[in-house]
Design a protein around this motif. Structure first.
Motif, PDB file in Angstrom:
ATOM      1  N   VAL A   2      -1.719   0.886 -12.438  1.00  0.00           N
ATOM      2  CA  VAL A   2      -2.355   1.630 -11.331  1.00  0.00           C
ATOM      3  C   VAL A   2      -1.389   2.681 -10.791  1.00  0.00           C
ATOM      4  O   VAL A   2      -1.755   3.853 -10.592  1.00  0.00           O
ATOM      5  N   HIS A   3      -0.131   2.279 -10.581  1.00  0.00           N
ATOM      6  CA  HIS A   3       0.850   3.241 -10.059  1.00  0.00           C
ATOM      7  C   HIS A   3       1.034   4.431 -11.012  1.00  0.00           C
ATOM      8  O   HIS A   3       1.124   5.581 -10.579  1.00  0.00           O
ATOM      9  N   ALA A   4       1.076   4.145 -12.314  1.00  0.00           N
ATOM     10  CA  ALA A   4       1.254   5.238 -13.291  1.00  0.00           C
ATOM     11  C   ALA A   4       0.047   6.180 -13.245  1.00  0.00           C
ATOM     12  O   ALA A   4       0.190   7.402 -13.322  1.00  0.00           O
ATOM     13  N   TYR A  45      -4.647   9.293   0.370  1.00  0.00           N
ATOM     14  CA  TYR A  45      -5.277  10.322  -0.466  1.00  0.00           C
ATOM     15  C   TYR A  45      -5.695   9.819  -1.841  1.00  0.00           C
ATOM     16  O   TYR A  45      -6.290  10.548  -2.623  1.00  0.00           O
ATOM     17  N   SER A  46      -5.374   8.574  -2.166  1.00  0.00           N
ATOM     18  CA  SER A  46      -5.795   8.070  -3.472  1.00  0.00           C
ATOM     19  C   SER A  46      -7.203   7.488  -3.360  1.00  0.00           C
ATOM     20  O   SER A  46      -7.752   7.347  -2.264  1.00  0.00           O
ATOM     21  N   LYS A  47      -7.739   7.130  -4.509  1.00  0.00           N
ATOM     22  CA  LYS A  47      -9.135   6.659  -4.555  1.00  0.00           C
ATOM     23  C   LYS A  47      -9.390   5.537  -3.545  1.00  0.00           C
ATOM     24  O   LYS A  47     -10.371   5.542  -2.802  1.00  0.00           O
ATOM     25  N   GLY A  48      -8.472   4.562  -3.527  1.00  0.00           N
ATOM     26  CA  GLY A  48      -8.660   3.394  -2.666  1.00  0.00           C
ATOM     27  C   GLY A  48      -8.638   3.708  -1.183  1.00  0.00           C
ATOM     28  O   GLY A  48      -9.112   2.916  -0.368  1.00  0.00           O
ATOM     29  N   GLY A  49      -8.059   4.878  -0.808  1.00  0.00           N
ATOM     30  CA  GLY A  49      -7.964   5.236   0.607  1.00  0.00           C
ATOM     31  C   GLY A  49      -9.327   5.383   1.257  1.00  0.00           C
ATOM     32  O   GLY A  49      -9.478   5.254   2.481  1.00  0.00           O
ATOM     33  N   ALA A  68       4.786   6.845   0.056  1.00  0.00           N
ATOM     34  CA  ALA A  68       5.727   7.151   1.138  1.00  0.00           C
ATOM     35  C   ALA A  68       6.100   8.669   1.197  1.00  0.00           C
ATOM     36  O   ALA A  68       6.514   9.131   0.187  1.00  0.00           O
ATOM     37  N   LEU A 107       0.850  -1.185   0.000  1.00  0.00           N
ATOM     38  CA  LEU A 107       0.000   0.000   0.000  1.00  0.00           C
ATOM     39  C   LEU A 107       0.880   1.226   0.000  1.00  0.00           C
ATOM     40  O   LEU A 107       1.691   1.433   0.843  1.00  0.00           O
ATOM     41  N   GLY A 108       0.613   1.849  -0.846  1.00  0.00           N
ATOM     42  CA  GLY A 108       1.209   3.025  -1.130  1.00  0.00           C
ATOM     43  C   GLY A 108       2.192   3.890  -0.379  1.00  0.00           C
ATOM     44  O   GLY A 108       2.410   4.169   0.636  1.00  0.00           O
ATOM     45  N   ASP A 132     -11.807  -2.742   0.732  1.00  0.00           N
ATOM     46  CA  ASP A 132     -11.727  -3.114  -0.681  1.00  0.00           C
ATOM     47  C   ASP A 132     -10.280  -3.034  -1.158  1.00  0.00           C
ATOM     48  O   ASP A 132      -9.788  -3.894  -1.872  1.00  0.00           O
ATOM     49  N   ARG A 133      -9.586  -1.982  -0.721  1.00  0.00           N
ATOM     50  CA  ARG A 133      -8.194  -1.771  -1.094  1.00  0.00           C
ATOM     51  C   ARG A 133      -7.337  -2.967  -0.659  1.00  0.00           C
ATOM     52  O   ARG A 133      -6.488  -3.460  -1.384  1.00  0.00           O
ATOM     53  N   ILE A 134      -7.574  -3.410   0.575  1.00  0.00           N
ATOM     54  CA  ILE A 134      -6.791  -4.527   1.112  1.00  0.00           C
ATOM     55  C   ILE A 134      -7.060  -5.786   0.298  1.00  0.00           C
ATOM     56  O   ILE A 134      -6.143  -6.516  -0.074  1.00  0.00           O
TER      57      ILE A 134
HETATM   58  C1  HEM Z   1      -1.938   0.207  -5.784  1.00  0.00           C
HETATM   59  C2  HEM Z   1       1.428  -3.162  -5.063  1.00  0.00           C
HETATM   60  C3  HEM Z   1       4.682   0.272  -4.106  1.00  0.00           C
HETATM   61  C4  HEM Z   1       1.031   3.452  -3.793  1.00  0.00           C
HETATM   62  C5  HEM Z   1      -1.288  -0.990  -5.704  1.00  0.00           C
HETATM   63  C6  HEM Z   1      -1.896  -2.258  -6.000  1.00  0.00           C
HETATM   64  C7  HEM Z   1      -0.966  -3.195  -5.758  1.00  0.00           C
HETATM   65  C8  HEM Z   1       0.245  -2.540  -5.338  1.00  0.00           C
HETATM   66  C9  HEM Z   1      -1.140  -4.695  -5.898  1.00  0.00           C
HETATM   67  C10 HEM Z   1      -3.311  -2.480  -6.522  1.00  0.00           C
HETATM   68  C11 HEM Z   1      -4.302  -2.428  -5.447  1.00  0.00           C
HETATM   69  C12 HEM Z   1      -5.419  -1.514  -5.759  1.00  0.00           C
HETATM   70  O1  HEM Z   1      -5.689  -1.221  -6.915  1.00  0.00           O
HETATM   71  O2  HEM Z   1      -6.068  -1.075  -4.820  1.00  0.00           O
HETATM   72  C13 HEM Z   1       2.632  -2.520  -4.809  1.00  0.00           C
HETATM   73  C14 HEM Z   1       3.935  -3.172  -4.679  1.00  0.00           C
HETATM   74  C15 HEM Z   1       4.855  -2.201  -4.430  1.00  0.00           C
HETATM   75  C16 HEM Z   1       4.127  -0.952  -4.376  1.00  0.00           C
HETATM   76  C17 HEM Z   1       4.171  -4.668  -4.764  1.00  0.00           C
HETATM   77  C18 HEM Z   1       6.336  -2.306  -4.221  1.00  0.00           C
HETATM   78  C19 HEM Z   1       7.055  -3.396  -4.241  1.00  0.00           C
HETATM   79  C20 HEM Z   1       3.958   1.413  -3.868  1.00  0.00           C
HETATM   80  C21 HEM Z   1       4.515   2.656  -3.378  1.00  0.00           C
HETATM   81  C22 HEM Z   1       3.484   3.542  -3.279  1.00  0.00           C
HETATM   82  C23 HEM Z   1       2.277   2.863  -3.735  1.00  0.00           C
HETATM   83  C24 HEM Z   1       5.978   2.873  -3.027  1.00  0.00           C
HETATM   84  C25 HEM Z   1       3.477   4.990  -2.809  1.00  0.00           C
HETATM   85  C26 HEM Z   1       4.518   5.641  -2.369  1.00  0.00           C
HETATM   86  C27 HEM Z   1      -0.066   2.853  -4.328  1.00  0.00           C
HETATM   87  C28 HEM Z   1      -1.349   3.543  -4.525  1.00  0.00           C
HETATM   88  C29 HEM Z   1      -2.189   2.611  -5.145  1.00  0.00           C
HETATM   89  C30 HEM Z   1      -1.426   1.375  -5.273  1.00  0.00           C
HETATM   90  C31 HEM Z   1      -1.666   4.984  -4.125  1.00  0.00           C
HETATM   91  C32 HEM Z   1      -3.619   2.835  -5.678  1.00  0.00           C
HETATM   92  C33 HEM Z   1      -4.661   2.831  -4.676  1.00  0.00           C
HETATM   93  C34 HEM Z   1      -5.981   3.260  -5.291  1.00  0.00           C
HETATM   94  O3  HEM Z   1      -6.580   2.505  -6.028  1.00  0.00           O
HETATM   95  O4  HEM Z   1      -6.397   4.337  -5.052  1.00  0.00           O
HETATM   96  N1  HEM Z   1       0.017  -1.180  -5.312  1.00  0.00           N
HETATM   97  N2  HEM Z   1       2.796  -1.181  -4.620  1.00  0.00           N
HETATM   98  N3  HEM Z   1       2.605   1.581  -4.082  1.00  0.00           N
HETATM   99  N4  HEM Z   1      -0.161   1.575  -4.794  1.00  0.00           N
HETATM  100 FE1  HEM Z   1       1.320   0.210  -4.774  1.00  0.00          FE
END
Ligand code: HEM
Length: 407
Positions: free
Chosen positions: A197-199, A154-158, A24, A22-23, A163-165
């Motif tokens: 998603v990250h992009a 602060y993102s949508k999933g927050g 530093a 989860l998303g 659901d996010r988990i």
């Molecule tokens: C979404 C994995 C690093 C921020 C996700 C999702 C996965 C994931 C599986 C999809 C879940 C979803 O759509 O809700 C990972 C992995 C990481 C990583 C394996 C590193 C090894 C990070 C970092 C950040 C970050 C460093 C922020 C500094 C987010 C955010 C979402 C997301 C904001 C979207 C949540 C939303 O839907 O609003 N990540 N993540 N992630 N991640 Fe990561």
């Protein structure tokens, strides 16, 4: 443990572990200088730029364009049909997204099938520890990684952490799956979708006033450095604890576990020059990027509460003291304090005494009568997590967000 229980264990461990995902935002001034050399990476060489200033130059413009054109819903609908590594991309994706995904789904040239097999062996034999550590270590630690906590908040999933988990669970499940990068597995799909998603988040979060006011001067979230922080909170942390706990892990299995995470970093869009080539290099990088970054934030504390509430819902309170105590046992009191875990004067000393005995018993080093009852209570609590996430994580789809958390 029977096959089903073992599998469930992995799912839950992975589920919570992916919370590490989860998303530093540390205060800008608090960042140590980046001195980790690309000679220690899987690429063996590189420009050595500070990854704090590197994002994802291939994915970011594509996702920004998809969102701006209003194509997100259409893309998500098509993406739902893509579930297996060996499946062609379904028809109907916007052309630019499709072209990018065709490239992004290719495994790196340095993928080593034998090492991936060794990773599966590691999961079979040591999955119970990895599960407990992802779940009760990495998952909780993620709330003490300021940028991660704030980006998630602060993102949508927050707005809907449950659901996010469940969604994040998919990655934890797939990375621990025995078929992860096999044709029939799902880890390529999960990693590529996560990269999308990250992009998207990089395009959206800068528009969030809540994020912009707390980002410590960072203008675009989820840099390559940030991804490696989270990466270490999952892989390096687990390996460090296995060593601390004196769990015997052969060098083949340990290399395999590292490899599955190296491939995963690549598939998430991390450049090869930032991916450590060995555990020694990983530890050196973690000492620079993870250890100094752990800090308390209001957002992180709120997320910890949400996480613990979800646990409480599962077990009507019985598990929570155990979770607090086990979390403090794995993370240490400093991190426990940062994320606001309650102290548990009854359970903490018990776990500190019982857990090493349970490990020794499982590894055939001591006979059963020496394992105290409390150790089994801890095991039972972990198993309950597993059941919860088995139910929560099923049939979910990672979706490209098109908004932030409503303010
Ligand atoms: C979404 C994995 C690093 C921020 C996700 C999702 C996965 C994931 C599986 C999809 C879940 C979803 O759509 O809700 C990972 C992995 C990481 C990583 C394996 C590193 C090894 C990070 C970092 C950040 C970050 C460093 C922020 C500094 C987010 C955010 C979402 C997301 C904001 C979207 C949540 C939303 O839907 O609003 N990540 N993540 N992630 N991640 Fe990561």
């Amino acid at each position: 443990m029977d096959e089903l229980s073992r599998r469930r264990m992995l799912i839950t461990g992975g589920a919570l572990g992916a919370l590490g995902a989860l998303g530093a935002a540390t205060p800008a001034g608090a960042r140590p200088l980046w001195t980790w050399a690309p000679s220690g990476s899987v690429a063996g060489k590189g420009a050595g730029l500070d990854p704090e200033w590197v994002w994802d130059e291939e994915a970011d413009p594509v996702l920004a364009a998809v969102i701006e054109r209003g194509d997100t819903a259409k893309a998500n609908e098509v993406l739902r049909k893509w579930t297996r590594n060996d499946q062609p991309l379904p028809a109907g994706l916007p052309a630019d997204l499709r072209d990018f995904m065709e490239r992004a789904r290719q495994l790196p040239s340095w993928t080593d099938r034998r090492k991936l097999d060794a990773a599966a062996q590691f999961t079979k034999k040591k999955g119970i520890y990895a599960g407990a550590l992802y779940g009760l270590g990495s998952g909780l630690m993620s709330t003490a990684i300021p940028r991660e906590a704030r980006a998630v908040y602060y993102s949508k999933g927050g707005a809907d952490m449950k659901d996010r988990i469940a969604k994040t669970a998919q990655l934890g499940y797939d990375v621990g799956d025995l078929d992860a990068y096999q044709p029939q597995g799902g880890m390529i799909v999960t990693a590529v979708k996560t990269r999308l998603v990250h992009a998207a988040v990089r395009h959206l979060l800068p528009q969030s006033p809540g994020w912009s006011q707390t980002s410590g001067g960072q203008t675009i979230p989820i840099s390559q450095a940030d991804i490696m922080v989270t990466w270490h909170s999952l892989s390096t942390f687990v390996m460090r604890k296995l060593i601390d706990w004196r769990v015997p892990v052969s060098s083949t299995e340990s290399d395999g576990f590292l490899h599955v995470w190296q491939v995963t970093a690549h598939m998430l869009g991390v450049q090869d020059e930032y991916i450590p080539a060995s555990w020694n290099e990983a530890n050196a990088q973690a000492a620079q990027v993870l250890d100094p970054r752990l800090a308390a934030t209001p957002e992180g504390k709120e997320l910890t509460d949400v996480l613990l509430d979800i646990v409480a819902e599962l077990d009507a309170g019985l598990t929570r003291p155990l979770i607090n105590a086990f979390g403090r046992y794995t993370l240490g009191d400093r991190t426990g304090d940062l994320i606001g875990l309650d102290r548990e004067p009854f359970w903490q000393p018990l776990i500190a005494a019982a857990w090493p005995l349970l490990v020794a018993f499982r590894e055939g080093l001591i006979p059963l009568p020496l394992v105290p009852q409390a150790a089994w209570a801890v095991e039972e609590a972990i198993r309950k997590f597993v059941l919860l996430f088995l139910a929560e994580g099923r049939g979910i789809h990672l979706e490209i967000p098109d908004t932030n958390r409503p303010s």
